[in-house]
Design an enzyme around this catalytic site. Structure first.
Site, PDB file in Angstrom:
ATOM      1  N   TYR A 148       0.846  -1.187   0.000  1.00  0.00           N
ATOM      2  CA  TYR A 148       0.000   0.000   0.000  1.00  0.00           C
ATOM      3  C   TYR A 148       0.888   1.247   0.000  1.00  0.00           C
ATOM      4  CZ  TYR A 148      -2.943   3.777   1.592  1.00  0.00           C
ATOM      5  OH  TYR A 148      -3.586   4.985   1.683  1.00  0.00           O
ATOM      6  N   ASP A 173       0.060  15.527   6.131  1.00  0.00           N
ATOM      7  CA  ASP A 173      -0.981  15.014   5.237  1.00  0.00           C
ATOM      8  C   ASP A 173      -2.196  15.954   5.263  1.00  0.00           C
ATOM      9  OD1 ASP A 173      -2.503  13.372   3.629  1.00  0.00           O
ATOM     10  OD2 ASP A 173      -2.891  11.869   5.167  1.00  0.00           O
ATOM     11  N   ASP A 178      -2.862   5.463  -2.658  1.00  0.00           N
ATOM     12  CA  ASP A 178      -3.778   6.510  -2.216  1.00  0.00           C
ATOM     13  C   ASP A 178      -4.006   7.481  -3.377  1.00  0.00           C
ATOM     14  OD1 ASP A 178      -5.061   8.460  -0.723  1.00  0.00           O
ATOM     15  OD2 ASP A 178      -3.574   8.483   0.879  1.00  0.00           O
ATOM     16  N   ASP A 186      -6.269  10.092  -2.689  1.00  0.00           N
ATOM     17  CA  ASP A 186      -6.893  11.208  -1.967  1.00  0.00           C
ATOM     18  C   ASP A 186      -8.274  11.537  -2.558  1.00  0.00           C
ATOM     19  OD1 ASP A 186      -4.640  11.696  -0.190  1.00  0.00           O
ATOM     20  OD2 ASP A 186      -3.585  12.370  -1.965  1.00  0.00           O
ATOM     21  N   HIS A 192      -7.626   4.267  -3.701  1.00  0.00           N
ATOM     22  CA  HIS A 192      -8.859   4.715  -3.040  1.00  0.00           C
ATOM     23  C   HIS A 192      -9.110   6.190  -3.319  1.00  0.00           C
ATOM     24  CE1 HIS A 192      -6.607   6.290   0.478  1.00  0.00           C
ATOM     25  NE2 HIS A 192      -6.011   5.120   0.582  1.00  0.00           N
ATOM     26  N   GLU A 221     -11.611   9.343  -2.176  1.00  0.00           N
ATOM     27  CA  GLU A 221     -12.426   9.678  -1.001  1.00  0.00           C
ATOM     28  C   GLU A 221     -13.373  10.862  -1.232  1.00  0.00           C
ATOM     29  OE1 GLU A 221      -8.789  10.409   1.063  1.00  0.00           O
ATOM     30  OE2 GLU A 221      -9.267  12.527   1.400  1.00  0.00           O
ATOM     31  N   CYS A 227      -5.510  14.095   6.789  1.00  0.00           N
ATOM     32  CA  CYS A 227      -5.438  12.697   7.213  1.00  0.00           C
ATOM     33  C   CYS A 227      -6.748  12.292   7.870  1.00  0.00           C
ATOM     34  CB  CYS A 227      -4.280  12.555   8.201  1.00  0.00           C
ATOM     35  SG  CYS A 227      -4.436  11.180   9.330  1.00  0.00           S
ATOM     36  N   ARG A 230     -13.780   5.403  -0.736  1.00  0.00           N
ATOM     37  CA  ARG A 230     -13.507   5.699   0.687  1.00  0.00           C
ATOM     38  C   ARG A 230     -14.366   6.860   1.165  1.00  0.00           C
ATOM     39  NH1 ARG A 230      -7.726   7.766   3.370  1.00  0.00           N
ATOM     40  NH2 ARG A 230      -8.648   9.474   4.547  1.00  0.00           N
ATOM     41  N   GLU A 285     -13.591   5.135   6.620  1.00  0.00           N
ATOM     42  CA  GLU A 285     -12.378   5.603   7.299  1.00  0.00           C
ATOM     43  C   GLU A 285     -12.672   6.021   8.730  1.00  0.00           C
ATOM     44  OE1 GLU A 285      -9.370   5.409   6.991  1.00  0.00           O
ATOM     45  OE2 GLU A 285      -8.258   7.281   7.094  1.00  0.00           O
ATOM     46  N   ASN A 323      -8.496   0.142   7.115  1.00  0.00           N
ATOM     47  CA  ASN A 323      -7.257   0.915   7.245  1.00  0.00           C
ATOM     48  C   ASN A 323      -6.855   0.918   8.711  1.00  0.00           C
ATOM     49  OD1 ASN A 323      -5.140   2.742   7.054  1.00  0.00           O
ATOM     50  ND2 ASN A 323      -6.481   4.534   6.986  1.00  0.00           N
TER      51      ASN A 323
HETATM   52  C1  LIG Z   1      -4.630   6.023   4.609  1.00  0.00           C
HETATM   53  C2  LIG Z   1      -4.072   7.380   4.508  1.00  0.00           C
HETATM   54  O1  LIG Z   1      -4.811   8.106   3.545  1.00  0.00           O
HETATM   55  C3  LIG Z   1      -2.621   7.373   4.044  1.00  0.00           C
HETATM   56  O2  LIG Z   1      -2.231   8.365   3.456  1.00  0.00           O
HETATM   57  O3  LIG Z   1      -1.915   6.419   4.327  1.00  0.00           O
HETATM   58  C4  LIG Z   1      -4.089   8.166   5.820  1.00  0.00           C
HETATM   59  C5  LIG Z   1      -3.259   7.566   6.882  1.00  0.00           C
HETATM   60  C6  LIG Z   1      -3.004   8.536   8.004  1.00  0.00           C
HETATM   61  O4  LIG Z   1      -2.577   9.669   7.723  1.00  0.00           O
HETATM   62  O5  LIG Z   1      -3.201   8.173   9.171  1.00  0.00           O
HETATM   63  C7  LIG Z   1      -5.498   8.359   6.286  1.00  0.00           C
HETATM   64  O6  LIG Z   1      -6.012   7.488   7.006  1.00  0.00           O
HETATM   65  O7  LIG Z   1      -6.080   9.384   5.939  1.00  0.00           O
END
Ligand SMILES: C[C@](O)(C(=O)O)[C@H](CC(=O)O)C(=O)O
Length: 289
Positions: free
Chosen positions: A32, A47, A76, A78, A103, A105, A113, A150, A180, A203
């Site tokens: 991943y 993030d 990802d 986004d 994914h 979202e 994040c 997502r 999520e 996740n």
């Molecule tokens: C899954 C996720 O999009 C990621 O970038 O790995 C993040 C992980 C994180 O920042 O905790 C997410 O859960 O948004």
């Protein structure tokens, strides 16, 4: 892969070439690519939606092509980085980069994040537009890239809204669902029941918003995919920081004897590269390396 097995597919989160190589060395057969980790390693940024399509695609392309028949990579994507046209383009770029699944979202473009407070989600219709654009790209390219829908709506709008959004995403043709930031194991279990028959991804972010769920618990609950987003970025930070502190305090790094430069290069394909050179009649490695 998801269509070929009923087993839970476990993907360690990788954020750069070395972490991906390390997961391959350990024997994981799927990876991943974390957006949080990509943003941290490529940009040195939190993030918060700062990584662009270019940043994400370039990192994914590198990771996907480390080995000719390397493990499939979920990456990802986004929010898809814009409206329908941008999402369409993002999917085309991920397909060409060699990504196996991604994914997409429903957060607003200025996303953050999924495990931080203060998230905001776009309207249902705005998310469905992103999804339809992604599906068009898949169809026009004749691609079987796995589209993981997502939703981040739990924090702002509650569980029922998430299920409604995911049901529509499923009906539109998304391959997998992802809710999520579960707040309890009970909620995670309930989600699998409420969307029975549709593969769901879990996740796992240790010390994030959700309780710790182990691989065997996720398997028993009925999840089909599991990603560990912070599996490499968190231990990397811990180890690098401790080492830098040691260097600062004691003037040495203190690396274990077996971790030679050559060892690191072996993890990064040294032997494969030497073989290519020799098979081509090159002489770079005649005297060893
Ligand atoms: C899954 C996720 O999009 C990621 O970038 O790995 C993040 C992980 C994180 O920042 O905790 C997410 O859960 O948004």
């Amino acid at each position: 892969m998801i269509k070929e097995t009923n087993e839970l597919i476990v993907c360690p989160g990788v954020y750069d070439g070395l972490s991906a190589r390390t997961a391959i060395e350990v024997g994981f057969d799927s990876l991943y690519m974390t957006g949080a980790g990509t943003s941290a390693s490529r940009l040195g940024m939190a993030d918060l939606g700062l990584a662009t399509l270019h940043d994400m695609r370039a990192q994914a392309e590198m990771i996907c092509n480390l080995k000719p028949h390397g493990p499939p990579v979920i990456a990802d994507m986004d929010t898809g980085y814009g409206g329908a046209m941008m999402v369409y383009r993002a999917v085309c770029e991920y397909v060409r980069a060699g990504v196996a699944g991604f994914h997409l979202e429903d957060q607003v473009l200025e996303k953050r994040c999924g495990h931080l407070k203060g998230k905001a989600v776009a309207s249902r219709e705005e998310w469905y537009i992103r999804i339809r654009a992604a599906l068009q790209a898949k169809a026009n390219l004749g691609s079987d890239i796995v589209l993981i829908a997502r939703t981040d709506a739990l924090q702002q709008l509650g569980y029922d809204e998430c299920i409604a959004r995911l049901k529509t995403a499923r009906d539109l043709g998304c391959d997998v669902g992802l809710l999520e930031g579960f707040t309890s194991k009970e909620q995670a279990r309930r989600c699998v029941k409420d969307l029975q028959g549709w593969p769901l991804l879990l996740n796992s972010v240790e010390n994030g918003a959700s309780p710790l769920i182990t691989v065997s618990e996720a398997r028993d609950m009925g999840f089909r995919l599991m990603i560990f987003s912070f599996a490499s970025i968190a231990p990397a930070y811990q180890a690098i920081r401790a080492t830098f502190q040691k260097l600062k305090d004691e003037g040495i790094i203190g690396t274990k004897g077996e971790i030679t430069p050559r060892k690191i290069f072996e993890v990064c394909g040294l032997d494969d590269l030497a073989e290519i050179d020799m098979n081509s009649g090159g002489s770079s490695f005649k005297e060893g390396v």
